[in-house]
Design a protein around this motif. Structure first.
Motif, PDB file in Angstrom:
ATOM      1  N   GLY A 113      35.360  51.029  24.536  1.00 37.08           N
ATOM      2  CA  GLY A 113      34.205  50.964  25.421  1.00 37.08           C
ATOM      3  C   GLY A 113      34.545  50.803  26.884  1.00 37.08           C
ATOM      4  N   LEU A 114      35.838  50.824  27.239  1.00 34.69           N
ATOM      5  CA  LEU A 114      36.219  50.630  28.637  1.00 34.69           C
ATOM      6  C   LEU A 114      36.229  51.926  29.448  1.00 34.69           C
ATOM      7  CD1 LEU A 114      39.081  47.972  28.841  1.00 34.69           C
ATOM      8  CD2 LEU A 114      36.886  47.943  30.005  1.00 34.69           C
ATOM      9  N   ASP A 148      44.493  42.727  41.294  1.00 34.77           N
ATOM     10  CA  ASP A 148      43.985  43.109  39.983  1.00 34.77           C
ATOM     11  C   ASP A 148      42.579  42.552  39.773  1.00 34.77           C
ATOM     12  OD1 ASP A 148      46.423  44.273  39.677  1.00 34.77           O
ATOM     13  OD2 ASP A 148      47.247  42.709  38.375  1.00 34.77           O
ATOM     14  N   ILE A 149      41.784  43.274  38.996  1.00 33.66           N
ATOM     15  CA  ILE A 149      40.375  42.932  38.806  1.00 33.66           C
ATOM     16  C   ILE A 149      40.167  42.399  37.392  1.00 33.66           C
ATOM     17  CG2 ILE A 149      38.018  43.822  38.774  1.00 33.66           C
ATOM     18  CD1 ILE A 149      38.955  46.023  40.683  1.00 33.66           C
ATOM     19  N   LEU A 150      39.568  41.216  37.289  1.00 35.81           N
ATOM     20  CA  LEU A 150      39.205  40.663  35.991  1.00 35.81           C
ATOM     21  C   LEU A 150      37.996  41.422  35.458  1.00 35.81           C
ATOM     22  CD1 LEU A 150      39.424  38.510  33.737  1.00 35.81           C
ATOM     23  CD2 LEU A 150      37.915  37.062  35.135  1.00 35.81           C
ATOM     24  N   LEU A 151      38.180  42.113  34.330  1.00 34.11           N
ATOM     25  CA  LEU A 151      37.090  42.881  33.736  1.00 34.11           C
ATOM     26  C   LEU A 151      36.213  42.024  32.833  1.00 34.11           C
ATOM     27  CD1 LEU A 151      38.983  46.168  32.792  1.00 34.11           C
ATOM     28  CD2 LEU A 151      37.556  45.723  34.796  1.00 34.11           C
ATOM     29  N   VAL A 194      32.774  41.718  24.829  1.00 34.85           N
ATOM     30  CA  VAL A 194      33.077  41.128  26.135  1.00 34.85           C
ATOM     31  C   VAL A 194      32.186  41.789  27.182  1.00 34.85           C
ATOM     32  CG1 VAL A 194      34.866  40.676  27.852  1.00 34.85           C
ATOM     33  CG2 VAL A 194      35.466  40.778  25.419  1.00 34.85           C
ATOM     34  N   PHE A 195      31.515  40.983  27.990  1.00 36.93           N
ATOM     35  CA  PHE A 195      30.668  41.513  29.055  1.00 36.93           C
ATOM     36  C   PHE A 195      31.478  41.618  30.343  1.00 36.93           C
ATOM     37  CE2 PHE A 195      27.613  39.763  26.068  1.00 36.93           C
ATOM     38  CZ  PHE A 195      26.664  40.785  26.006  1.00 36.93           C
ATOM     39  N   ARG A 245      27.908  46.451  31.802  1.00 37.81           N
ATOM     40  CA  ARG A 245      28.447  47.043  30.588  1.00 37.81           C
ATOM     41  C   ARG A 245      29.165  45.984  29.744  1.00 37.81           C
ATOM     42  NH1 ARG A 245      29.214  52.444  30.209  1.00 37.81           N
ATOM     43  NH2 ARG A 245      31.078  52.041  28.972  1.00 37.81           N
ATOM     44  N   SER A 246      29.464  46.362  28.515  1.00 38.99           N
ATOM     45  CA  SER A 246      30.266  45.510  27.641  1.00 38.99           C
ATOM     46  C   SER A 246      31.287  46.378  26.920  1.00 38.99           C
ATOM     47  CB  SER A 246      29.386  44.776  26.624  1.00 38.99           C
ATOM     48  OG  SER A 246      28.771  45.692  25.737  1.00 38.99           O
TER      49      SER A 246
END
Length: 258
Positions: free
Chosen positions: A41-42, A106-109, A131-132, A138-139
């Motif tokens: 789903g990413l 870096d970005i925490l998703l 995970v949201f 999105r999740s």
């Protein structure tokens, strides 16, 4: 009948040789193996598609214990990264997913907090958690797998070589049932178990397999759980010299050939 025991006398206690860096494991702790499988789903995530790929970190009590390699963002990420750690059953894991950025920011998703109590009690060794995203609405699904560091020798004898010893029924079924519970509920790899049944369970084979599978097994670490299961006839014999027992007798197991 045969008595199976070690060559240590009662006054001799085994010693563990270790260097100064060795630390005793707390009694209420356990060694786990965690496999970060991947995510689904990413691909539609803006932060993911604009990054250079992504990675996962695992944290316990604000201490990072593992970081996966960075995988590309061409498709759904798959890490298949297995590592081991030791902690208390009451601890929680925080699993965080990051998008790697070439600038170093870096970005925490997203992240998920998982209780190890659930691993012991619910049987969910293969887990998928929703995970949201922190950067949008999105999740995605984070997929991982737990295994326990446990090893076992299972001995089950229904049929005996000596005719004077009556055969039994159900011993092998009992042993197989226990192995299935440990494998399916507690996620112990089947390769960690050794099963000796009927004619395989001779006196020499039991002693040899105990030595090689449990004592000399380099995969076993100090503090890992060890299971020795026996189903079959039992008996008694005179206690070895120096043993402190009631009535001078000790309980024994009966191998297939004695």
């Amino acid at each position: 009948m045969a008595l199976l025991h070690s060559n240590l006398s009662p006054s001799t206690s085994p010693k563990i040789l270790r260097d100064d860096a060795y630390q005793e494991r707390p009694v209420d702790s356990c060694r786990f193996l965690l496999t970060m499988v991947g995510e689904t789903g990413l691909c539609g995530s803006t932060a993911w598609s604009q990054g250079q790929g992504g990675y996962v970190t695992v944290t316990i009590s604000s201490r990072q214990i593992h970081k996966t390699a960075v995988v590309g963002n061409a498709g759904e990420p798959e890490w298949n990264d297995t590592f081991q750690f030791t902690t208390k059953h009451s601890d929680n894991l925080i699993i965080s997913v990051y998008a790697s950025n070439v600038s170093g920011h870096d970005i925490l998703l997203g992240l998920v907090e998982e209780s190890l109590v659930n691993v012991d009690c619910t049987g969910n060794g293969d887990m998928s958690r929703k995970v949201f995203e922190t950067q949008g609405n999105r999740s995605f699904a984070l997929n991982f797998r737990f295994e326990h560091a446990m090893f076992g020798l299972f001995i089950a004898i229904n049929e005996y070589e000596i005719q004077a010893i009556p055969n039994l029924r159900g011993c092998k079924t009992d042993a197989q049932s226990v192995m299935e519970i440990l494998a399916h509920r507690f996620h112990v790899p089947s390769a960690n178990f050794l099963f000796l049944a009927d004619e395989q369970a001779t006196r020499s084979a039991i002693i040899s397999r105990f030595q090689k599978h449990l004592i000399e097994n380099s995969n076993i670490q100090h503090g890992d759980a060890i299971v020795v299961f026996y189903a079959g006839h039992g008996s008694q014999t005179d206690a070895p010299s120096g043993w402190i027992v009631d009535n001078g007798k000790v309980e024994t197991i009966c191998p297939h050939d004695e």
